[in-house]
Write a protein that holds these residues in place. Structure first.
Motif, PDB file in Angstrom:
ATOM      1  N   ASN A   1       0.847  -1.185  -0.017  1.00 28.37           N
ATOM      2  CA  ASN A   1       0.034  -0.039   0.073  1.00 28.37           C
ATOM      3  C   ASN A   1       0.920   1.390   0.000  1.00 28.37           C
ATOM      4  OD1 ASN A   1      -2.386  -1.488   2.238  1.00 28.37           O
ATOM      5  ND2 ASN A   1      -2.673  -1.687   0.003  1.00 28.37           N
ATOM      6  N   LEU A   2       2.086   1.309   0.660  1.00 27.03           N
ATOM      7  CA  LEU A   2       2.660   2.453   0.983  1.00 27.03           C
ATOM      8  C   LEU A   2       3.713   2.550  -0.444  1.00 27.03           C
ATOM      9  CD1 LEU A   2       4.221   2.132   4.337  1.00 27.03           C
ATOM     10  CD2 LEU A   2       2.562   3.884   3.574  1.00 27.03           C
ATOM     11  N   PHE A   3       4.036   1.186  -0.953  1.00 25.56           N
ATOM     12  CA  PHE A   3       5.080   1.139  -2.086  1.00 25.56           C
ATOM     13  C   PHE A   3       4.249   1.943  -3.506  1.00 25.56           C
ATOM     14  CE2 PHE A   3       6.579  -1.271  -5.660  1.00 25.56           C
ATOM     15  CZ  PHE A   3       7.684  -0.875  -5.817  1.00 25.56           C
ATOM     16  N   LEU A   4       2.841   1.448  -3.642  1.00 24.95           N
ATOM     17  CA  LEU A   4       2.239   1.753  -4.699  1.00 24.95           C
ATOM     18  C   LEU A   4       1.187   3.013  -4.511  1.00 24.95           C
ATOM     19  CD1 LEU A   4       0.766  -1.802  -5.859  1.00 24.95           C
ATOM     20  CD2 LEU A   4       2.654  -0.554  -6.995  1.00 24.95           C
ATOM     21  N   GLY A   5       1.350   3.783  -3.343  1.00 22.76           N
ATOM     22  CA  GLY A   5       0.840   4.681  -2.989  1.00 22.76           C
ATOM     23  C   GLY A   5      -0.845   4.659  -2.817  1.00 22.76           C
ATOM     24  N   SER A   6      -1.267   3.347  -2.359  1.00 28.06           N
ATOM     25  CA  SER A   6      -2.565   3.300  -2.479  1.00 28.06           C
ATOM     26  C   SER A   6      -3.385   4.013  -1.471  1.00 28.06           C
ATOM     27  CB  SER A   6      -2.743   1.563  -2.425  1.00 28.06           C
ATOM     28  OG  SER A   6      -2.271   0.941  -3.687  1.00 28.06           O
ATOM     29  N   GLY A   7      -3.198   3.874  -0.201  1.00 24.81           N
ATOM     30  CA  GLY A   7      -3.633   4.608   1.034  1.00 24.81           C
ATOM     31  C   GLY A   7      -3.322   3.866   2.142  1.00 24.81           C
ATOM     32  N   LEU A   8      -4.065   4.413   3.259  1.00 25.57           N
ATOM     33  CA  LEU A   8      -3.774   3.928   4.483  1.00 25.57           C
ATOM     34  C   LEU A   8      -5.084   3.055   5.317  1.00 25.57           C
ATOM     35  CD1 LEU A   8      -2.511   7.207   5.985  1.00 25.57           C
ATOM     36  CD2 LEU A   8      -1.207   5.242   4.908  1.00 25.57           C
ATOM     37  N   PHE A   9      -4.902   1.878   5.712  1.00 22.38           N
ATOM     38  CA  PHE A   9      -5.763   1.349   6.218  1.00 22.38           C
ATOM     39  C   PHE A   9      -6.326   1.897   7.435  1.00 22.38           C
ATOM     40  CE2 PHE A   9      -7.707  -2.151   8.887  1.00 22.38           C
ATOM     41  CZ  PHE A   9      -8.502  -2.682   7.981  1.00 22.38           C
ATOM     42  N   ASP A  10      -7.673   1.969   7.658  1.00 28.38           N
ATOM     43  CA  ASP A  10      -8.334   2.337   8.765  1.00 28.38           C
ATOM     44  C   ASP A  10      -8.621   1.659   9.764  1.00 28.38           C
ATOM     45  OD1 ASP A  10      -9.979   4.065  10.645  1.00 28.38           O
ATOM     46  OD2 ASP A  10     -10.919   5.255   8.972  1.00 28.38           O
ATOM     47  N   PHE A  11      -7.757   1.566  10.921  1.00 29.79           N
ATOM     48  CA  PHE A  11      -7.853   0.429  11.834  1.00 29.79           C
ATOM     49  C   PHE A  11      -9.028   0.986  12.963  1.00 29.79           C
ATOM     50  CE2 PHE A  11      -3.580  -0.308  10.537  1.00 29.79           C
ATOM     51  CZ  PHE A  11      -3.383  -1.623  10.866  1.00 29.79           C
ATOM     52  N   ALA A  12      -9.105   2.280  13.219  1.00 29.80           N
ATOM     53  CA  ALA A  12     -10.127   2.638  14.099  1.00 29.80           C
ATOM     54  C   ALA A  12     -11.610   2.059  13.677  1.00 29.80           C
ATOM     55  CB  ALA A  12     -10.275   4.124  14.458  1.00 29.80           C
ATOM     56  N   ARG A  13     -11.953   2.313  12.436  1.00 25.50           N
ATOM     57  CA  ARG A  13     -13.233   1.835  11.721  1.00 25.50           C
ATOM     58  C   ARG A  13     -13.399   0.383  11.692  1.00 25.50           C
ATOM     59  NH1 ARG A  13     -16.731   5.886  10.126  1.00 25.50           N
ATOM     60  NH2 ARG A  13     -15.760   7.762  10.135  1.00 25.50           N
ATOM     61  N   ALA A  14     -12.324  -0.181  11.326  1.00 29.64           N
ATOM     62  CA  ALA A  14     -12.217  -1.694  11.372  1.00 29.64           C
ATOM     63  C   ALA A  14     -12.590  -2.319  12.722  1.00 29.64           C
ATOM     64  CB  ALA A  14     -10.839  -2.312  10.640  1.00 29.64           C
ATOM     65  N   ASP A  15     -11.819  -1.700  13.567  1.00 25.86           N
ATOM     66  CA  ASP A  15     -12.073  -2.414  14.916  1.00 25.86           C
ATOM     67  C   ASP A  15     -13.400  -2.088  15.520  1.00 25.86           C
ATOM     68  OD1 ASP A  15      -9.541  -3.607  15.010  1.00 25.86           O
ATOM     69  OD2 ASP A  15      -8.543  -2.157  16.077  1.00 25.86           O
ATOM     70  N   ALA A  16     -14.078  -1.007  15.275  1.00 26.41           N
ATOM     71  CA  ALA A  16     -15.161  -0.627  15.833  1.00 26.41           C
ATOM     72  C   ALA A  16     -16.349  -1.668  15.148  1.00 26.41           C
ATOM     73  CB  ALA A  16     -15.730   0.844  15.126  1.00 26.41           C
ATOM     74  N   ALA A  17     -16.139  -2.026  13.951  1.00 19.94           N
ATOM     75  CA  ALA A  17     -16.707  -3.173  13.190  1.00 19.94           C
ATOM     76  C   ALA A  17     -16.536  -4.489  13.588  1.00 19.94           C
ATOM     77  CB  ALA A  17     -16.878  -2.871  11.772  1.00 19.94           C
ATOM     78  N   ARG A  18     -15.583  -4.577  14.230  1.00 17.35           N
ATOM     79  CA  ARG A  18     -14.880  -5.997  14.783  1.00 17.35           C
ATOM     80  C   ARG A  18     -14.524  -6.916  13.436  1.00 17.35           C
ATOM     81  NH1 ARG A  18     -14.718  -7.888  19.886  1.00 17.35           N
ATOM     82  NH2 ARG A  18     -14.888  -5.990  21.548  1.00 17.35           N
ATOM     83  N   LEU A  19     -13.913  -6.207  12.570  1.00 14.72           N
ATOM     84  CA  LEU A  19     -13.380  -6.890  11.230  1.00 14.72           C
ATOM     85  C   LEU A  19     -12.559  -7.789  11.466  1.00 14.72           C
ATOM     86  CD1 LEU A  19     -13.966  -6.642   8.065  1.00 14.72           C
ATOM     87  CD2 LEU A  19     -12.489  -4.618   8.119  1.00 14.72           C
ATOM     88  N   PRO A  20     -12.571  -8.782  10.927  1.00 17.23           N
ATOM     89  CA  PRO A  20     -11.554 -10.080  11.172  1.00 17.23           C
ATOM     90  C   PRO A  20     -10.217  -9.351  10.436  1.00 17.23           C
ATOM     91  CG  PRO A  20     -13.644 -11.236  10.574  1.00 17.23           C
ATOM     92  CD  PRO A  20     -13.739  -9.442  10.325  1.00 17.23           C
ATOM     93  N   LEU A  21      -9.036  -9.294  11.134  1.00 16.72           N
ATOM     94  CA  LEU A  21      -7.954  -8.652  10.302  1.00 16.72           C
ATOM     95  C   LEU A  21      -6.907  -9.925  10.467  1.00 16.72           C
ATOM     96  CD1 LEU A  21      -7.745  -5.319  12.089  1.00 16.72           C
ATOM     97  CD2 LEU A  21      -8.869  -5.862   9.803  1.00 16.72           C
TER      98      LEU A  21
END
Length: 432
Positions: free
Chosen positions: A296-316
């Motif tokens: 994601n950093l190498f290709l400039g894709s963007g930053l993963f949103d941990f706060a929203r993922a954790d709020a949804a209890r997304l499996p990571l």
């Protein structure tokens, strides 16, 4: 098998849950003993408690000063991209056109596929990765080569043939029917053969027609214990393209959902440009996000949103995504994961990063109780980490005052040199 009991004395680290949600999730034995027999974990605990019950025929190895932890689990990686790691490009789509697709063309040659598979697996083991979810190419022979190499080493791997019948060079296209037919034949040959597992692998929505997506969903329903792996919401240009190709879908993720491709054992790489409805749907279906910070950093894709993922209890889980990713090392990937989180306003403790690379990966693969832990009965896939592997790491380790500081030093300063040995099913498969 009745092989001798092996006892390894070292510090032990493993997890019973995600430390972000359970303060008692970390298991740490500073002077520990790991008991292994017949390729399985028999016990893990304090040396003082377990050593007295060792039978006289037990084979004991003293690794004091080292840390044993479950082998790393890389939940998204492309073995055909091994030779193009570190290739320059202004973004994801030109990187695919200029490097990825030409490299993958060579995998129609079984000999080339076998040679790369051998190198790729050796590189994983050198970096302490004992299981991975692996993309092959569109060619069935690339899958056969990979599984043959993995099966010969008795590694636990997940892999599959890419399905792609449009928006790719002619030499890398299948058809909707041939792709699914070839996938089903590969399932018959390899799924659950020894420690091998098959993944129905839609490259990504733009490279599959509606018909191919429909057939992939039907195949997934027919074989519910197979895996599903694909990419979603990695890059804003890609998201825009998917919207043009699938105008009736609510979101990029909704494209896959509409074809029945969201369920347990479904692995979605990147998940950067999701909304809260997408995240809720992933949590409800237990579809797992595989985080790929170095690519994601190498290709400039963007930053993963941990706060929203954790709020949804997304499996990571966490993944290297070689060759868009820039290192096979899960320690180096943790380094970048930490920075991605900080840039988004989230602090990731080292214990959580080690969880994501071990038990988190096992949970994403629905293999908790099989890999990713030192719970009795688990496969004895484990690694030996050396806090003194380099002069700088040794110097920093000497001044750490607690477990979190030591693990953080390994995650930030460590790489393949910190992996002293790798064991798969109780057998040492790498020694530094």
């Amino acid at each position: 098998m009745n092989t001798p009991l092996h006892a390894y004395r070292a510090s032990l680290l493993y997890f019973t849950n995600d430390p972000a949600f359970d303060e008692h999730a970390t298991r740490w034995h500073s002077d520990g003993l790991l008991l292994v027999q017949d390729g399985k974990i028999r016990a893990a605990g304090d040396y003082a408690e377990l050593s007295a019950s060792l039978p006289p025929e037990a084979v004991t190895e003293d690794l004091r000063g080292k840390i044993l932890c479950p082998g790393f689990i890389d939940t998204h990686v492309h073995y055909p991209q091994t030779d193009i790691i570190g290739s320059p490009a202004p973004g994801l789509l030109p990187w695919l056109d200029n490097y990825t697709f030409p490299a993958e063309r060579r995998f129609q040659q079984p000999e080339h596929a076998a040679e790369v598979a051998d190198f790729f697996l050796a590189e994983l083991l050198r970096n302490g990765t004992t299981s991975a979810a692996v993309y092959c190419t569109v060619h069935p022979q690339s899958v056969d080569a990979f599984f043959a190499a993995s099966h010969a080493r008795n590694l636990r791997m997940v892999a599959g043939k890419c399905l792609m019948d449009r928006h790719a060079p002619d030499f890398l296209r299948d058809t909707a029917e041939s792709g699914v037919r070839e996938s089903e034949a590969l399932i018959g040959r390899w799924h659950n053969k020894g420690r091998q597992h098959y993944a129905i692998t839609v490259r990504f929505a733009p490279t599959s027609t509606h018909e191919q997506m429909k057939l992939a969903g039907e195949l997934a329903a027919q074989y519910p214990d197979t895996y599903i792996q694909t990419h979603v919401a990695e890059n804003t240009d890609e998201v825009k393209w998917v919207k043009e190709l699938y105008p009736d879908a609510r979101s990029y993720l909704d494209v896959y959902d509409g074809y029945g491709l969201m369920r347990q054992r479904a692995l979605y790489a990147h998940c950067i440009w999701l909304d809260d409805q997408d995240r809720a749907r992933m949590a409800a279906t237990q579809s797992a996000a595989t985080l790929c910070p170095t690519s994601n950093l190498f290709l400039g894709s963007g930053l993963f949103d941990f706060a929203r993922a954790d709020a949804a209890r997304l499996p990571l889980s966490v993944a290297t995504d070689v060759g868009g990713g820039t290192s096979f090392s899960m320690l180096q990937t943790m380094n970048e994961l930490y920075k991605v989180a900080r840039m988004g306003g989230t602090y990731l403790p080292a214990q959580r990063m080690f969880y994501l690379a071990t038990l988190g990966g096992a949970r994403a693969l629905q293999l908790e109780g099989t890999i990713g832990s030192f719970t009795p009965g688990c496969d004895a896939d484990f690694i030996v980490l050396d806090p003194q592997a380099t002069p700088l790491l040794a110097r920093r380790s000497a001044t750490t005052e607690n477990l979190e500081e030591q693990l953080f030093a390994l995650a930030i300063l460590g790489d393949d040199r910190a992996v002293a040995a790798t064991y798969s099913a109780g057998v040492r498969v790498h020694q530094r």
